[in-house]
Scaffold this motif. Sequence first.
Motif, PDB file in Angstrom:
ATOM      1  N   LYS A 262       0.851  -1.191   0.000  1.00 55.39           N
ATOM      2  CA  LYS A 262       0.000   0.000   0.000  1.00 55.39           C
ATOM      3  C   LYS A 262       0.885   1.237   0.000  1.00 55.39           C
ATOM      4  O   LYS A 262       1.786   1.362   0.831  1.00 55.39           O
ATOM      5  N   ILE A 263       0.619   2.137  -0.932  1.00 58.59           N
ATOM      6  CA  ILE A 263       1.342   3.404  -1.021  1.00 58.59           C
ATOM      7  C   ILE A 263       0.330   4.532  -0.923  1.00 58.59           C
ATOM      8  O   ILE A 263      -0.712   4.509  -1.598  1.00 58.59           O
ATOM      9  N   GLU A 264       0.632   5.512  -0.084  1.00 58.17           N
ATOM     10  CA  GLU A 264      -0.287   6.627   0.138  1.00 58.17           C
ATOM     11  C   GLU A 264       0.432   7.962  -0.026  1.00 58.17           C
ATOM     12  O   GLU A 264       1.510   8.165   0.523  1.00 58.17           O
ATOM     13  N   ASN A 265      -0.182   8.849  -0.789  1.00 55.38           N
ATOM     14  CA  ASN A 265       0.228  10.253  -0.863  1.00 55.38           C
ATOM     15  C   ASN A 265       1.713  10.420  -1.181  1.00 55.38           C
ATOM     16  O   ASN A 265       2.406  11.235  -0.589  1.00 55.38           O
ATOM     17  N   LEU A 266       2.204   9.658  -2.154  1.00 57.74           N
ATOM     18  CA  LEU A 266       3.618   9.708  -2.514  1.00 57.74           C
ATOM     19  C   LEU A 266       3.882  10.891  -3.439  1.00 57.74           C
ATOM     20  O   LEU A 266       3.223  11.060  -4.466  1.00 57.74           O
ATOM     21  N   ASN A 267       4.870  11.702  -3.082  1.00 60.53           N
ATOM     22  CA  ASN A 267       5.268  12.861  -3.884  1.00 60.53           C
ATOM     23  C   ASN A 267       6.781  12.889  -4.020  1.00 60.53           C
ATOM     24  O   ASN A 267       7.512  12.541  -3.090  1.00 60.53           O
ATOM     25  N   LYS A 268       7.244  13.324  -5.201  1.00 58.00           N
ATOM     26  CA  LYS A 268       8.675  13.406  -5.446  1.00 58.00           C
ATOM     27  C   LYS A 268       8.989  14.577  -6.368  1.00 58.00           C
ATOM     28  O   LYS A 268       8.349  14.748  -7.410  1.00 58.00           O
ATOM     29  N   LYS A 269       9.983  15.371  -5.970  1.00 55.67           N
ATOM     30  CA  LYS A 269      10.479  16.470  -6.797  1.00 55.67           C
ATOM     31  C   LYS A 269      11.931  16.226  -7.166  1.00 55.67           C
ATOM     32  O   LYS A 269      12.705  15.680  -6.373  1.00 55.67           O
ATOM     33  N   PHE A 270      12.314  16.624  -8.385  1.00 51.88           N
ATOM     34  CA  PHE A 270      13.711  16.766  -8.761  1.00 51.88           C
ATOM     35  C   PHE A 270      13.954  18.256  -8.940  1.00 51.88           C
ATOM     36  O   PHE A 270      13.434  18.859  -9.884  1.00 51.88           O
ATOM     37  N   LYS A 271      14.698  18.840  -8.003  1.00 47.18           N
ATOM     38  CA  LYS A 271      14.858  20.287  -7.940  1.00 47.18           C
ATOM     39  C   LYS A 271      13.464  20.901  -7.791  1.00 47.18           C
ATOM     40  O   LYS A 271      12.772  20.640  -6.831  1.00 47.18           O
TER      41      LYS A 271
ATOM     42  N   GLU B 173      10.994  20.528 -10.138  1.00 50.15           N
ATOM     43  CA  GLU B 173      10.016  19.811 -10.973  1.00 50.15           C
ATOM     44  C   GLU B 173       9.331  18.703 -10.180  1.00 50.15           C
ATOM     45  O   GLU B 173       9.985  17.815  -9.627  1.00 50.15           O
ATOM     46  N   GLN B 174       8.008  18.751 -10.135  1.00 53.46           N
ATOM     47  CA  GLN B 174       7.227  17.728  -9.448  1.00 53.46           C
ATOM     48  C   GLN B 174       7.064  16.544 -10.395  1.00 53.46           C
ATOM     49  O   GLN B 174       6.314  16.597 -11.360  1.00 53.46           O
ATOM     50  N   VAL B 175       7.768  15.446 -10.120  1.00 50.35           N
ATOM     51  CA  VAL B 175       7.749  14.305 -11.037  1.00 50.35           C
ATOM     52  C   VAL B 175       6.763  13.217 -10.615  1.00 50.35           C
ATOM     53  O   VAL B 175       6.348  12.400 -11.444  1.00 50.35           O
ATOM     54  N   LEU B 176       6.378  13.190  -9.343  1.00 43.99           N
ATOM     55  CA  LEU B 176       5.334  12.291  -8.859  1.00 43.99           C
ATOM     56  C   LEU B 176       4.384  13.096  -7.982  1.00 43.99           C
ATOM     57  O   LEU B 176       4.824  13.801  -7.083  1.00 43.99           O
ATOM     58  N   LYS B 177       3.084  12.948  -8.253  1.00 47.82           N
ATOM     59  CA  LYS B 177       2.102  13.809  -7.613  1.00 47.82           C
ATOM     60  C   LYS B 177       1.022  12.983  -6.914  1.00 47.82           C
ATOM     61  O   LYS B 177       0.167  12.374  -7.551  1.00 47.82           O
ATOM     62  N   ASN B 178       1.123  12.926  -5.613  1.00 44.36           N
ATOM     63  CA  ASN B 178       0.056  12.365  -4.793  1.00 44.36           C
ATOM     64  C   ASN B 178      -0.361  10.966  -5.271  1.00 44.36           C
ATOM     65  O   ASN B 178      -1.531  10.698  -5.539  1.00 44.36           O
ATOM     66  N   ILE B 179       0.616  10.061  -5.357  1.00 49.57           N
ATOM     67  CA  ILE B 179       0.361   8.702  -5.837  1.00 49.57           C
ATOM     68  C   ILE B 179      -0.238   7.846  -4.722  1.00 49.57           C
ATOM     69  O   ILE B 179       0.278   7.796  -3.609  1.00 49.57           O
ATOM     70  N   HIS B 180      -1.315   7.163  -5.062  1.00 47.94           N
ATOM     71  CA  HIS B 180      -1.931   6.176  -4.178  1.00 47.94           C
ATOM     72  C   HIS B 180      -2.040   4.850  -4.936  1.00 47.94           C
ATOM     73  O   HIS B 180      -2.466   4.833  -6.097  1.00 47.94           O
ATOM     74  N   LEU B 181      -1.665   3.760  -4.269  1.00 53.25           N
ATOM     75  CA  LEU B 181      -1.735   2.448  -4.921  1.00 53.25           C
ATOM     76  C   LEU B 181      -1.873   1.361  -3.873  1.00 53.25           C
ATOM     77  O   LEU B 181      -1.178   1.379  -2.851  1.00 53.25           O
TER      78      LEU B 181
END
Length: 242
Positions: A3-12, A14-22
Amino acid sequence: MLKIENLNKKFKKEQVLKNIHLEVKTNEIIAIIGPSGAGKSTFLRTINLLEIPDTGRISIDELKLDFANFSKDEAFKLRKKSAMVFQNFNLFINKNILENITEALIVVYKMPKNRAKEIAYERLKSVNLEAKALNYPYELSGGQQQRVAIARALALNPSVMLFDEPTSALDLELVAEVLEVIKNIKDKTMIIVTHELNFAKNLADKIIFMANGEILEQGEAKHFFNNPSHTRVKNFLEKLHI
């Protein structure tokens, strides 16, 4: 079991992953599709912390981890829960095939060498490469090297198998042999990033479509390709004549 909740990732900036739920059930097979640059591979790499998310939470089996604040011990335990099969095999060129598979078992898992060799031969047999155990990677075809990479991942007995475009570095004639090996893996939870849409359609339980760092649509494979609801997904599939 994953289970993945509210995953976010930035490079500098740039928002490359936005609020991923799985959520992925035990032994469920998930195929992630979408255009290049959608964040698919980055998302896969966050699951075992090859990329560190900025925020979010993950649970695999009994293990729970907050991406914003975790210890080295928690990271080590999480990484042992999954095994990655990369695009470009990532085999040690100075080690033979048997050593490539036993390395992590001996060094990371502290397994006796004899037991590690037994497991390595078992896994090589499952991908029809036990005869190549003492060969070196340069002596194998690309398809054979990728099958070794799959055997190496299986040897770790992970809860989750992660495949990052496992056929993208292969000539077309070698793609089928690798896809057949993946198809024959039993009783494993798998997340596969792929451009092989027919393979995804026939193998996966669920399809996830990503674009611009977001999951735009997901659904059961048997229905996903017939009636997508999101316009971006429809356009993508129409261009590929799916």
